[in-house]
Design a protein around this motif. Structure first.
Motif, mmCIF file in Angstrom:
data_model
loop_
_atom_site.group_PDB
_atom_site.id
_atom_site.type_symbol
_atom_site.label_atom_id
_atom_site.label_comp_id
_atom_site.label_asym_id
_atom_site.label_seq_id
_atom_site.Cartn_x
_atom_site.Cartn_y
_atom_site.Cartn_z
ATOM 1 N N PHE A 127 0.818 -1.215 0.000
ATOM 2 C CA PHE A 127 0.000 0.000 0.000
ATOM 3 C C PHE A 127 0.849 1.262 0.000
ATOM 4 N N ALA A 128 1.820 1.346 0.911
ATOM 5 C CA ALA A 128 2.553 2.594 1.107
ATOM 6 C C ALA A 128 3.428 2.957 -0.077
ATOM 7 N N PHE A 129 3.844 1.954 -0.868
ATOM 8 C CA PHE A 129 4.752 2.218 -1.985
ATOM 9 C C PHE A 129 4.126 1.885 -3.326
ATOM 10 N N HIS A 130 2.819 1.847 -3.388
ATOM 11 C CA HIS A 130 2.183 1.460 -4.647
ATOM 12 C C HIS A 130 2.329 2.577 -5.685
ATOM 13 N N PRO A 131 2.769 2.230 -6.926
ATOM 14 C CA PRO A 131 2.977 3.266 -7.954
ATOM 15 C C PRO A 131 1.718 4.057 -8.299
ATOM 16 N N ALA A 132 0.549 3.441 -8.151
ATOM 17 C CA ALA A 132 -0.691 4.122 -8.528
ATOM 18 C C ALA A 132 -0.983 5.311 -7.628
ATOM 19 N N THR A 133 -0.362 5.336 -6.442
ATOM 20 C CA THR A 133 -0.734 6.368 -5.470
ATOM 21 C C THR A 133 0.334 7.447 -5.301
ATOM 22 N N PHE A 134 1.289 7.548 -6.212
ATOM 23 C CA PHE A 134 2.316 8.582 -6.097
ATOM 24 C C PHE A 134 1.705 9.964 -5.885
ATOM 25 N N ASP A 135 0.689 10.283 -6.682
ATOM 26 C CA ASP A 135 0.087 11.617 -6.605
ATOM 27 C C ASP A 135 -0.472 11.925 -5.223
ATOM 28 N N ALA A 136 -0.851 10.895 -4.482
ATOM 29 C CA ALA A 136 -1.501 11.108 -3.190
ATOM 30 C C ALA A 136 -0.579 11.792 -2.197
ATOM 31 N N TYR A 137 0.722 11.572 -2.292
ATOM 32 C CA TYR A 137 1.635 12.216 -1.355
ATOM 33 C C TYR A 137 2.644 13.117 -2.062
ATOM 34 N N TRP A 138 2.364 13.444 -3.322
ATOM 35 C CA TRP A 138 3.151 14.440 -4.061
ATOM 36 C C TRP A 138 2.331 15.687 -4.378
ATOM 37 N N ARG A 139 1.037 15.517 -4.564
ATOM 38 C CA ARG A 139 0.200 16.623 -5.025
ATOM 39 C C ARG A 139 -0.955 16.853 -4.051
ATOM 40 N N ASP A 145 -8.496 12.172 -1.389
ATOM 41 C CA ASP A 145 -8.350 10.719 -1.405
ATOM 42 C C ASP A 145 -7.619 10.231 -0.160
ATOM 43 N N VAL A 146 -6.583 10.962 0.254
ATOM 44 C CA VAL A 146 -5.815 10.546 1.422
ATOM 45 C C VAL A 146 -6.678 10.612 2.684
ATOM 46 N N LEU A 147 -7.421 11.692 2.839
ATOM 47 C CA LEU A 147 -8.305 11.814 4.009
ATOM 48 C C LEU A 147 -9.394 10.755 3.998
ATOM 49 N N CYS A 148 -9.952 10.500 2.816
ATOM 50 C CA CYS A 148 -10.976 9.466 2.700
ATOM 51 C C CYS A 148 -10.404 8.110 3.091
ATOM 52 N N GLY A 149 -9.179 7.814 2.634
ATOM 53 C CA GLY A 149 -8.548 6.551 2.992
ATOM 54 C C GLY A 149 -8.275 6.448 4.475
ATOM 55 N N MET A 150 -7.772 7.528 5.072
ATOM 56 C CA MET A 150 -7.459 7.513 6.499
ATOM 57 C C MET A 150 -8.707 7.257 7.341
ATOM 58 N N PHE A 151 -9.782 7.993 7.066
ATOM 59 C CA PHE A 151 -10.998 7.822 7.854
ATOM 60 C C PHE A 151 -11.693 6.489 7.558
ATOM 61 N N PRO A 288 -16.219 6.843 -16.443
ATOM 62 C CA PRO A 288 -15.174 6.803 -17.482
ATOM 63 C C PRO A 288 -14.590 8.177 -17.798
ATOM 64 N N GLY A 289 -15.260 9.243 -17.366
ATOM 65 C CA GLY A 289 -14.747 10.580 -17.612
ATOM 66 C C GLY A 289 -13.716 11.025 -16.585
ATOM 67 N N ARG A 290 -13.516 10.220 -15.535
ATOM 68 C CA ARG A 290 -12.556 10.567 -14.480
ATOM 69 C C ARG A 290 -11.630 9.379 -14.266
ATOM 70 N N LEU A 291 -10.618 9.258 -15.089
ATOM 71 C CA LEU A 291 -9.683 8.142 -15.004
ATOM 72 C C LEU A 291 -8.347 8.637 -14.442
ATOM 73 N N PHE A 292 -8.124 8.393 -13.159
ATOM 74 C CA PHE A 292 -6.869 8.767 -12.515
ATOM 75 C C PHE A 292 -6.456 7.635 -11.585
ATOM 76 N N SER A 293 -5.236 7.178 -11.728
ATOM 77 C CA SER A 293 -4.794 6.036 -10.937
ATOM 78 C C SER A 293 -4.792 6.335 -9.443
ATOM 79 N N VAL A 294 -4.594 7.597 -9.059
ATOM 80 C CA VAL A 294 -4.559 7.943 -7.643
ATOM 81 C C VAL A 294 -5.909 7.699 -6.968
ATOM 82 N N TYR A 295 -6.978 7.612 -7.742
ATOM 83 C CA TYR A 295 -8.289 7.310 -7.164
ATOM 84 C C TYR A 295 -8.324 5.920 -6.537
ATOM 85 N N LEU A 296 -7.304 5.110 -6.811
ATOM 86 C CA LEU A 296 -7.229 3.773 -6.219
ATOM 87 C C LEU A 296 -6.679 3.807 -4.800
ATOM 88 N N TYR A 297 -6.384 4.971 -4.282
ATOM 89 C CA TYR A 297 -5.762 5.072 -2.958
ATOM 90 C C TYR A 297 -6.583 4.330 -1.902
#
Length: 568
Positions: A127-139, A145-151, A288-297
């Protein structure tokens, strides 16, 4: 003997978690050199002005926000802006803290589920090093997404520990961070079935909230936001499933193993992992109009549960899988991070240069109120400059329009304006002031940015040293009484000549033909025609180009790229 062994495991677990945190910081330290994205700038432009009571009201209301207002995530912007301003390092540290808390809660959840420390480490690394979630702790724009995951993880952990009220409050906060948490009751249902006492009534408040917001979402269905509209069609699945499946599992071998593991092993713990991950991800499959890998967080946090439980299934796998995660998965992720970092930092540097130059100009010229944008950094949409102005001007009235728009031409003709020209050649923002009383130019150079108020119809935004004219474009020029020639400098692209073979240009002034020229090779070229003596005055110059150029990735109809033109 049990207590000393358990004590050693707690110490080992603490060492493992600290080592994981250090590894994460070392790998992602370049994120501290990042900067705000256009969505950030847009959000910064208004969150500071929202009264605190509105954040509280929107948090407690059971009504779905019509304007996509997410009070928990947007409050993060309100607090960080007040504390750190535009110092992006603090924003990244905020993201890292939230990500670390999420990972810590995930660790506690895995231990609550009876997973051993080494197996839990495997899930945590996944989880912590998954490539799909780079944006979650860079941008910072993905803090929702990060807050949603935490709660969400906190809600499941509290539920597992029988703290029902705390679990419900965390579920509510997760939904108020991002609507993806609407499927969290399905995760709790899976926990109750696989790990709980199967007392279903305790789930009723969670299900009621999910249904309440779900019905509102279907009725509203983001009519004003097409990209957020649910597409309950097979076509949507054909678009979203391959996109998210590949990015979640990197390759189909890992994905197939995780999907089939509950059937092959018949372990109810694994059923929880796969059901919870798929349930949380379900809404994404119909957007399908919102395709971003970070949404997998958020979904990946629960897929990590399955990875850990799979590692805990056999004695040998409790060592082999964590070792594989540390020695193979983490290095492979770091290799992907290096590629991501290069692009992310280029975007950050461009945005920083744009906002920094604009901020400095406003400090030196607080009277500036009308702005014309001429180009933007490659990754910045039109709401980036608008948001930056709204934030920097803090409620002061201002106007902004694109140079090529009707509104932009109107403002240039009527008011003192500030021209914001992005120069991609040196990745800097050039700022000039223009008065409608300035004399009209007889010769215009796109590079020198003169005569901007004289462009009429048929022009695209300026690029590096040229400006695309449509097949029919017009411009006003002052014709001096001593003019002897009219000159055009054009840039013909290789693709244009390859496709069209010949580009014909006709130039008219006041309805009379000045001259024509056929361009048959690529590169910069100059055409020049003599003009007869005439009294000085303003003339409307027309550029007529044929044939037109159409490019698949460009919605414009292009005529010719002009770098300079006018009377000599």
């Amino acid at each position: 003997m049990t207590q000393p062994i358990e004590g050693r495991w707690k110490l080992h677990s603490l060492v493992l978690l600290v080592a994981l945190l250090v590894l994460f910081v070392i790998g992602n330290r370049s994120a501290l050199r990042g900067y705000f994205q256009d969505d950030d700038l847009d959000t910064l432009g208004w969150t500071w002005a929202v009264p605190l009571r509105d954040y509280a009201t929107h948090f407690v209301t059971p009504k779905l926000s019509e304007y996509n207002f997410r009070p928990v995530g947007h409050f993060f912007y309100r607090v960080l802006e007040a504390v750190a301003g535009l110092d992006y390092r603090w924003w990244v540290l905020g993201l890292w803290i939230l990500h670390a808390v999420t990972a810590g809660l995930l660790w506690l959840l895995l231990r609550e589920a009876g997973v051993g420390p080494l197996a839990a480490l495997a899930g945590l690394v996944f989880f912590a090093f998954h490539p799909a979630t780079f944006d979650a702790y860079w941008r910072s724009m993905y803090v929702f997404d990060v807050l949603c995951g935490m709660f969400s993880v906190a809600s499941v952990l509290a539920y597992a520990k029988r703290h029902w009220v705390v679990s419900f409050l965390c579920f509510w906060a997760a939904f108020k961070s991002k609507e993806l948490a609407i499927m969290l009751p399905a995760v709790l249902l899976a926990w109750e079935y696989t790990r709980g006492e199967r007392k279903w009534r305790r789930l009723l408040p969670f299900l009621a909230v999910s249904v309440l917001f779900g019905v509102q979402a279907l009725l509203q269905n983001r009519a004003n936001y097409p990209d957020y509209t649910f597409r309950l069609t097979s076509h949507a699945l054909r678009v979203t499933l391959p996109f998210y499946f590949y990015r979640a599992f990197v390759n189909f071998g890992i994905g197939a193993t995780l999907l089939l593991s509950p059937l092959l092993l018949r372990d109810r713990r694994l059923v929880f992992g796969i059901v919870s991950g798929l349930a949380i991800a379900l809404p994404l499959l119909f957007l399908p109009g919102r395709l971003f890998s970070v949404y997998l967080y958020v979904p990946l946090a629960f897929v990590a549960v399955q990875v850990a439980m799979l590692a805990d299934r056999w004695r040998w796998s409790r060592v082999v899988l964590p070792a594989a995660m540390l020695l193979v998965w983490a290095p492979a992720t770091y290799a992907k991070l290096r590629k991501y970092r290069t692009t992310a930092l280029i975007v950050a540097d461009d945005n920083r240069a744009y906002v920094g130059a604009l901020s400095q100009h406003l400090k030196e010229h607080p009277d500036a109120k009308v702005f014309i944008t001429a180009g933007r950094p490659a990754a910045m949409h039109h709401w980036g400059p608008t948001g930056a102005l709204a934030y920097l001007l803090r409620g002061n009235a201002y106007k902004v329009a694109a140079l090529e728009s009707d509104e932009g031409r109107k403002l240039i003709a009527q008011e003192d304006v500030v021209i914001l020209t992005w120069r991609p050649e040196d990745r800097q923002l050039a700022i000039t002031r223009l008065s409608p009383n300035a004399p009209d130019a007889s010769f215009i150079s796109v590079r020198e940015k003169n005569g901007l108020s004289q462009f009429e119809t048929g022009w695209s935004a300026p690029e590096e040293s040229f400006r695309w004219a449509q097949p029919h474009a017009t411009v006003r020029l002052f014709r001096p009484d001593n003019a002897r020639a009219f000159e055009v400098s054009a840039n013909l692209g290789e693709l244009q000549i390859e496709r069209l073979k010949k580009v014909h240009l006709e130039v008219r002034a006041g309805g009379e033909v000045i001259g024509t020229h056929d361009f048959i090779k690529s590169g910069w070229q100059t055409a020049r025609w003599p003009v007869p003596p005439k009294p000085a005055g303003m003339v409307l110059v027309e550029f007529r180009t044929s044939p037109a150029l159409s490019i698949e990735s460009d919605t414009r109809t292009l005529g010719i790229a002009l770098g300079a033109f006018g009377y000599k």
